[in-house]
Design a protein around this motif. Structure first.
Motif, short mmCIF file in Angstrom:
data_model
loop_
_atom_site.label_atom_id
_atom_site.label_comp_id
_atom_site.label_asym_id
_atom_site.label_seq_id
_atom_site.Cartn_x
_atom_site.Cartn_y
_atom_site.Cartn_z
N LEU A 78 -7.08 -89.39 48.25
CA LEU A 78 -8.34 -89.17 47.26
C LEU A 78 -7.41 -89.23 45.81
O LEU A 78 -6.45 -89.02 44.89
N VAL A 79 -8.40 -90.82 45.05
CA VAL A 79 -7.69 -90.81 44.13
C VAL A 79 -8.90 -90.73 43.04
O VAL A 79 -10.40 -90.79 42.89
N GLY A 80 -8.89 -89.27 41.67
CA GLY A 80 -10.05 -89.31 41.11
C GLY A 80 -9.43 -90.17 39.94
O GLY A 80 -8.52 -90.39 38.55
N LEU A 81 -10.43 -90.80 39.23
CA LEU A 81 -11.13 -91.42 37.19
C LEU A 81 -11.96 -91.28 36.88
O LEU A 81 -12.72 -90.63 37.07
N SER A 82 -11.57 -90.79 35.70
CA SER A 82 -12.13 -90.69 34.66
C SER A 82 -14.23 -91.30 34.60
O SER A 82 -14.02 -92.32 34.80
N PRO A 83 -15.26 -90.63 34.30
CA PRO A 83 -15.83 -92.16 34.08
C PRO A 83 -15.95 -92.56 33.21
O PRO A 83 -16.53 -94.23 33.11
N ALA A 84 -14.98 -93.34 31.94
CA ALA A 84 -15.04 -93.49 30.96
C ALA A 84 -14.44 -95.43 31.96
O ALA A 84 -14.69 -96.52 31.53
#
Length: 215
Positions: A78-84
Motif C-alpha cells: 500500500l502506498v498512501g499519497l496526500s490529497p495534493a
C-alpha cells in the motif's frame, strides 16, 4: 457499502493477507495505490470491482469507500499519497500497468515506510514519476455484475499464482507474459459470465455507459 470505517491517513506498508480474507469497507482522506506482488487482488467500491493480478495496481482516489479481497495468498503493498499529490490526475478508481521498474519501486518504498532519509525522498520522487507514466488498463466489473460471478475464475488464477511462487524463479519477461495472458483470460471469463447472468442487451447497455479500453 452502507457501513464503513473512516481512516483519515492512507497507510504506506506491506502486509500478508490470507487466502480468501478481506479488508472491510473503509475510506481515506488520502489517495492510495494498492498493489499485490503475489496473488490476485479485487478492490470493491460502490461502483463496482477492480481486479488486479501481479502486473497491475489499483488507484483508489481520496474519499473513495473501498474494500480489499484476497484471491489466493496476497502479498499486499500500500502506498498512501496526500490529497495534493495526484500523479495520475484521476478522481475515480483505475487499474494501472506495473512494469518491472515500478514494481521494484513500490516494493522498496513500502518495506521501509518509517525511513525519512533523503534517499527515501528520492525514491518517492522516482515512484511518482513512474506512476505518471503508467498506462491505465482497467478491468472493471460494474456493481450489478458483482464479484461472485467471477469468483471461480479468480480462485483458479490465484492458485496458478501461488503455484508459480512455490516453484523455481520465473524470468521477469516470462512472468509478465504469463500475467498478461491470465489477465486476458480473466477478462474474457468475466464477460462471458456477465452475459450469461444478465443477458446480452443488459450487458451491452452497462458497458456502453462506462467505456472499457482493451490493450
Amino acid at each position: 457499502m452502507p457501513k464503513f470505517r473512516h481512516q483519515p491517513t492512507a497507510p504506506t506498508r506491506s502486509q500478508w493477507v490470507a487466502p480468501g480474507a478481506a479488508i472491510d469497507a473503509h475510506r481515506h482522506d488520502d489517495h492510495q495505490i494498492v498493489y499485490a506482488a503475489r496473488g490476485v487482488l479485487a478492490v470493491t467500491t460502490g461502483a463496482g470491482t477492480w481486479v488486479a493480478p501481479a502486473n497491475r495496481a489499483v488507484w483508489v482516489p481520496a474519499g473513495t469507500v473501498h474494500a480489499h479481497h484476497a484471491h489466493g495468498g496476497l502479498e499486499l503493498h500500500l502506498v498512501g499519497l496526500s490529497p495534493a499529490e495526484n500523479p495520475l490526475g484521476l478522481d475515480e478508481p483505475a487499474v494501472l500497468t506495473v512494469g518491472p521498474l515500478l514494481r521494484e519501486l513500490i516494493l522498496a518504498y513500502t518495506r521501509a515506510p518509517g525511513d525519512g532519509s533523503p534517499a527515501r525522498a528520492r525514491l518517492r520522487a522516482v515512484l511518482l514519476d513512474q506512476l505518471r507514466a503508467s498506462p491505465q488498463t482497467p478491468v472493471h466489473l460494474p456493481a450489478l455484475v458483482g464479484s461472485v460471478l467471477c469468483l471461480p475464475v479468480l480462485r483458479a488464477l490465484a492458485r496458478a499464482e501461488t503455484a508459480a511462487g512455490r516453484g523455481s524463479p520465473v524470468p521477469p519477461a516470462k512472468r509478465e507474459h504469463d500475467d498478461t495472458r491470465s489477465f486476458v483470460k480473466l477478462s474474457c471469463a468475466v464477460a462471458f459470465r456477465s452475459v450469461a447472468f444478465m443477458g446480452l442487451s443488459t450487458f451491452i447497455a452497462l458497458y456502453a455507459r462506462r467505456p472499457v479500453r482493451v490493450v
